[in-house]
Design an enzyme around this catalytic site. Structure first.
Site, PDB file in Angstrom:
ATOM      1  N   TYR A 141     -11.271 -57.442   2.731  1.00 30.55           N
ATOM      2  CA  TYR A 141     -11.847 -58.643   3.341  1.00 30.55           C
ATOM      3  C   TYR A 141     -11.254 -59.899   2.717  1.00 30.55           C
ATOM      4  CZ  TYR A 141     -15.413 -62.186   4.365  1.00 30.55           C
ATOM      5  OH  TYR A 141     -16.074 -63.339   4.758  1.00 30.55           O
ATOM      6  N   LYS A 145      -9.013 -62.953   4.408  1.00 35.18           N
ATOM      7  CA  LYS A 145      -9.480 -64.334   4.392  1.00 35.18           C
ATOM      8  C   LYS A 145      -8.549 -65.235   3.587  1.00 35.18           C
ATOM      9  CE  LYS A 145     -13.250 -64.266   6.928  1.00 35.18           C
ATOM     10  NZ  LYS A 145     -13.376 -65.087   8.157  1.00 35.18           N
TER      11      LYS A 145
END
Length: 223
Positions: A141, A145
């Site tokens: 993740y 990002k």
């Protein structure tokens, strides 16, 4: 006021952004892969759009531009989260995080740029605080990002002087019903309410933020 596209517009944060921008008088088009909800109040809602597929997104944005009379801002909210350690984890998690967090932002921005460059506008991406301070199990993740942040900063330089500003917000955990269910014992004092994030996003597309581009703004209070 601007004609604004909000990707992931049917989710919790997306709905908050749609509501805030509509309240301020913007004409908002919400775009999402999910089916179009009956209770979403905005100028146009398009469901069933695969935001990772260039042809589908270009067709959707052409339709929006024709319906609203142009596109003046793009808010890339679409994304997701998975907790997956590197040791014992799967490559599928990395592919999924890239696909829904970074690829959707790239595809969406590419499709919107011809419209934004024509009349000037703004792009706001949703990054994450985890991109700067990832914890255990956050690698896929956080990496995706981090890519969103790099996209924001690089594209801002690419478009500098061409009438399109590009910024990002980096929230901590968004205070949603799902997150409260998944983390019932967590300290929620640093969680960000969707409405608070929406107000910052609205500011970033406004004329008052006309001097800001290439910024990645941390969001770490409820607001």
């Amino acid at each position: 006021m601007a004609n604004v596209i909000v990707t992931g517009g049917f989710g919790v944060l997306g709905r908050a952004v749609v509501a805030e921008l509509t309240r301020l008088g913007h004409a908002v088009a919400a775009v999402d892969l999910a089916a179009t909800p009956a209770d979403l109040a905005c100028a146009l809602a398009l469901g069933g759009v695969d935001l990772g597929e260039q042809d589908a997104v270009e067709a959707a944005y052409t339709r929006i531009a024709e319906a609203l009379g142009g596109i003046g801002a793009l808010i890339n909210v679409a994304g997701g989260f998975v907790w997956e350690p590197v040791d014992g984890g799967t490559l599928e998690a990395w592919d999924r995080m890239y696909g829904i967090n970074l690829r959707t932002a790239v595809v969406s921005t590419r499709a919107a740029l011809p419209h934004l460059l024509r009349d000037g506008g703004a792009v706001v991406n949703i990054g994450a605080n985890a991109a700067t301070q990832p914890g255990t199990g956050m690698a896929p993740y956080a990496a995706s990002k981090s890519g969103v942040r790099a996209l924001t900063e690089s594209l801002a330089e690419e478009l500098r002087g061409r009438g399109v500003r590009v910024n990002a917000v980096l929230p901590t955990i968004i205070d949603t019903p799902t997150n409260r269910t998944d983390m019932p014992d967590a300290d929620k004092s640093g969680w960000v309410r969707p409405e608070a994030a929406a107000r910052v996003i609205a500011f970033l597309i406004s004329a008052e933020a006309g001097a800001i581009t290439g910024a990645s703004i941390p969001l770490s209070l409820a607001g």
